[in-house]
Design a protein around this motif. Structure first.
Motif, PDB file in Angstrom:
ATOM      1  N   CYS A   1     -20.673 108.004  64.368  1.00  0.00           N
ATOM      2  CA  CYS A   1     -20.667 106.551  64.121  1.00  0.00           C
ATOM      3  C   CYS A   1     -21.762 105.859  64.922  1.00  0.00           C
ATOM      4  O   CYS A   1     -22.457 104.965  64.411  1.00  0.00           O
ATOM      5  N   MET A   2     -21.921 106.253  66.177  1.00  0.00           N
ATOM      6  CA  MET A   2     -22.922 105.629  67.036  1.00  0.00           C
ATOM      7  C   MET A   2     -24.330 105.839  66.492  1.00  0.00           C
ATOM      8  O   MET A   2     -25.107 104.891  66.347  1.00  0.00           O
ATOM      9  N   LEU A   3     -24.657 107.083  66.172  1.00  0.00           N
ATOM     10  CA  LEU A   3     -26.007 107.388  65.685  1.00  0.00           C
ATOM     11  C   LEU A   3     -26.272 106.718  64.343  1.00  0.00           C
ATOM     12  O   LEU A   3     -27.371 106.193  64.111  1.00  0.00           O
TER      13      LEU A   3
ATOM     14  N   VAL B   1     -29.299 103.964  64.061  1.00  0.00           N
ATOM     15  CA  VAL B   1     -30.398 104.191  63.115  1.00  0.00           C
ATOM     16  C   VAL B   1     -30.461 103.067  62.082  1.00  0.00           C
ATOM     17  O   VAL B   1     -31.532 102.548  61.753  1.00  0.00           O
ATOM     18  N   HIS B   2     -29.301 102.660  61.581  1.00  0.00           N
ATOM     19  CA  HIS B   2     -29.259 101.574  60.595  1.00  0.00           C
ATOM     20  C   HIS B   2     -29.818 100.280  61.179  1.00  0.00           C
ATOM     21  O   HIS B   2     -30.617  99.583  60.532  1.00  0.00           O
ATOM     22  N   LEU B   3     -29.411  99.941  62.407  1.00  0.00           N
ATOM     23  CA  LEU B   3     -29.876  98.701  63.017  1.00  0.00           C
ATOM     24  C   LEU B   3     -31.383  98.724  63.275  1.00  0.00           C
ATOM     25  O   LEU B   3     -32.062  97.700  63.127  1.00  0.00           O
TER      26      LEU B   3
ATOM     27  N   THR C   1     -24.535  97.431  53.980  1.00  0.00           N
ATOM     28  CA  THR C   1     -25.246  98.387  53.129  1.00  0.00           C
ATOM     29  C   THR C   1     -24.411  98.620  51.876  1.00  0.00           C
ATOM     30  O   THR C   1     -23.190  98.433  51.898  1.00  0.00           O
ATOM     31  N   ALA C   2     -25.067  99.027  50.816  1.00  0.00           N
ATOM     32  CA  ALA C   2     -24.341  99.247  49.557  1.00  0.00           C
ATOM     33  C   ALA C   2     -25.152 100.152  48.634  1.00  0.00           C
ATOM     34  O   ALA C   2     -25.666  99.737  47.601  1.00  0.00           O
ATOM     35  N   THR C   3     -25.274 101.407  49.028  1.00  0.00           N
ATOM     36  CA  THR C   3     -25.929 102.406  48.188  1.00  0.00           C
ATOM     37  C   THR C   3     -24.982 103.585  48.016  1.00  0.00           C
ATOM     38  O   THR C   3     -23.959 103.683  48.713  1.00  0.00           O
ATOM     39  N   LYS C   4     -25.310 104.476  47.116  1.00  0.00           N
ATOM     40  CA  LYS C   4     -24.462 105.646  46.905  1.00  0.00           C
ATOM     41  C   LYS C   4     -24.406 106.515  48.161  1.00  0.00           C
ATOM     42  O   LYS C   4     -23.362 107.084  48.485  1.00  0.00           O
ATOM     43  N   ALA C   5     -25.544 106.599  48.874  1.00  0.00           N
ATOM     44  CA  ALA C   5     -25.576 107.408  50.098  1.00  0.00           C
ATOM     45  C   ALA C   5     -24.701 106.801  51.183  1.00  0.00           C
ATOM     46  O   ALA C   5     -23.919 107.506  51.840  1.00  0.00           O
ATOM     47  N   THR C   6     -24.808 105.480  51.391  1.00  0.00           N
ATOM     48  CA  THR C   6     -23.989 104.843  52.419  1.00  0.00           C
ATOM     49  C   THR C   6     -22.523 104.812  52.014  1.00  0.00           C
ATOM     50  O   THR C   6     -21.640 104.874  52.872  1.00  0.00           O
ATOM     51  N   ASN C   7     -22.257 104.739  50.718  1.00  0.00           N
ATOM     52  CA  ASN C   7     -20.872 104.795  50.242  1.00  0.00           C
ATOM     53  C   ASN C   7     -20.256 106.159  50.564  1.00  0.00           C
ATOM     54  O   ASN C   7     -19.110 106.241  51.007  1.00  0.00           O
ATOM     55  N   ALA C   8     -21.046 107.218  50.362  1.00  0.00           N
ATOM     56  CA  ALA C   8     -20.570 108.565  50.695  1.00  0.00           C
ATOM     57  C   ALA C   8     -20.333 108.684  52.201  1.00  0.00           C
ATOM     58  O   ALA C   8     -19.339 109.281  52.639  1.00  0.00           O
ATOM     59  N   ALA C   9     -21.248 108.106  52.998  1.00  0.00           N
ATOM     60  CA  ALA C   9     -21.081 108.140  54.451  1.00  0.00           C
ATOM     61  C   ALA C   9     -19.818 107.394  54.870  1.00  0.00           C
ATOM     62  O   ALA C   9     -19.081 107.844  55.754  1.00  0.00           O
TER      63      ALA C   9
END
Length: 313
Positions: free
Chosen positions: A216-218, A222-224, A282-290
């Motif tokens: 969660c931290m990483l 990275v997102h920020l 965020t709202a992409t398929k990759a972030t949804n999977a995450a």
């Protein structure tokens, strides 16, 4: 019309926070809230949750009507449910959350010493429950200069006064009792270093929580860093404060894991808003999977730790 992602549904729903809170209460009950008589710990948990909510709202850490920071804090706290019986640790976390509330309000205020005094008063109270919190004081001073932009001779003096105030009252009481032994024993624990490092002593449940928090931290950091231009300068600096506190606590966790009961709480306090920013904005398929993976892992680890507390080996 494209189907709305699970992540977006959860982030936008007003039911997310109440459902998560009910989930948290269920975890407390399953772990032994009533049978263990952990009412002080539960009260501190509720107060810490409230302070995180106020901190998120006053600091506008997310740009929309979202409660992900609070929900994430509840979920991560429940994953480390083995910490629930610890009353001193619960008091430490609550006081530290209060310190953040005062310190974040002192942003760019180099002349007003009041908020800084109260922030460090909370840090002092937090360190009376867990003295290892004192190792974070030099970093907080540095972050006051670089992130909060509030450090001056006046605010530094106020911080020192606030930090020492609880100890002055304690020393007065110990002088009345003519016994300074408790204070000496308290401060001696600051040099409780362990070599060689023994991660195996932590147990499976603690290691699983560490892995979840690291992910969660990483992810949040990275997102920020990738979306830094989307936030105002003030919000970027406040998140920078939490990132450095998070990394510092994680480094202590790697080097001295025997203090996990203190460090995990500090990491959760700082990681929850970072993770919430990623999940909410965020709202992409990759972030949804995450999001799905992190949610499933959090619930699975919580279930494992609840089971471990109910049926200790």
């Amino acid at each position: 019309m494209s189907k709305k992602l699970i992540q977006s549904r959860v982030a936008d729903s007003r039911l997310t926070l109440p459902v998560t809170f009910v989930y948290a209460i269920a975890v407390w009950l399953a772990c032994g809230l009533v049978s263990g008589g952990w009412w002080l710990q539960f009260g501190c948990f509720v107060l810490a949750y409230y302070l995180v909510m106020v901190l998120n709202n006053q600091s506008t850490l997310t740009r929309a009507y979202l409660r992900m920071a609070n929900s994430t804090f509840l979920a991560l706290t429940c994953s480390a449910c083995f910490l629930m019986p610890d009353a001193r640790g619960a008091c430490m976390l609550t006081a530290l959350a209060g310190a953040y509330l005062f310190l974040f309000q002192s942003y760019q205020d180099k002349s007003g010493a009041g908020l800084t005094f109260y922030g460090f008063l909370m840090i002092g109270l937090s360190s009376m429950a867990r003295p290892q919190v004192l190792f974070f004081v030099p970093l907080v001073w540095l972050l006051m200069a670089t992130k909060l932009l509030s450090l001056s001779w006046r605010t530094w003096s106020a911080s020192l006064l606030g930090l020492l105030t609880p100890y002055w009252f304690w020393m007065g009481w110990l002088a009345f009792q003519q016994d300074f032994g408790p204070l000496v024993s308290h401060l001696v624990t600051l040099v409780d270093f362990q070599f060689p490092i023994r991660y195996a002593d932590l147990g499976t449940g603690v290691l699983l929580v560490c892995a979840l928090l690291a992910a969660c931290m990483l992810t949040g950091i990275v997102h920020l860093q990738r979306k830094t231009s989307y936030n105002s300068i003030r919000v970027r600096l406040l998140y920078g404060f939490m990132i450095w506190m998070d990394l510092y606590a994680a480094a202590w966790m790697v080097l001295q894991p025997q203090h996990y009961d203190t460090l995990l709480r500090i990491i959760i306090l700082n990681t929850a808003p970072l993770t919430a920013h990623f999940l909410a904005l965020t709202a992409t398929k990759a972030t949804n999977a995450a999001f799905v993976v992190l949610a499933v892992l959090a619930m699975a680890i919580t279930a494992f730790n609840v089971w471990s507390m109910s049926f200790p080996s």
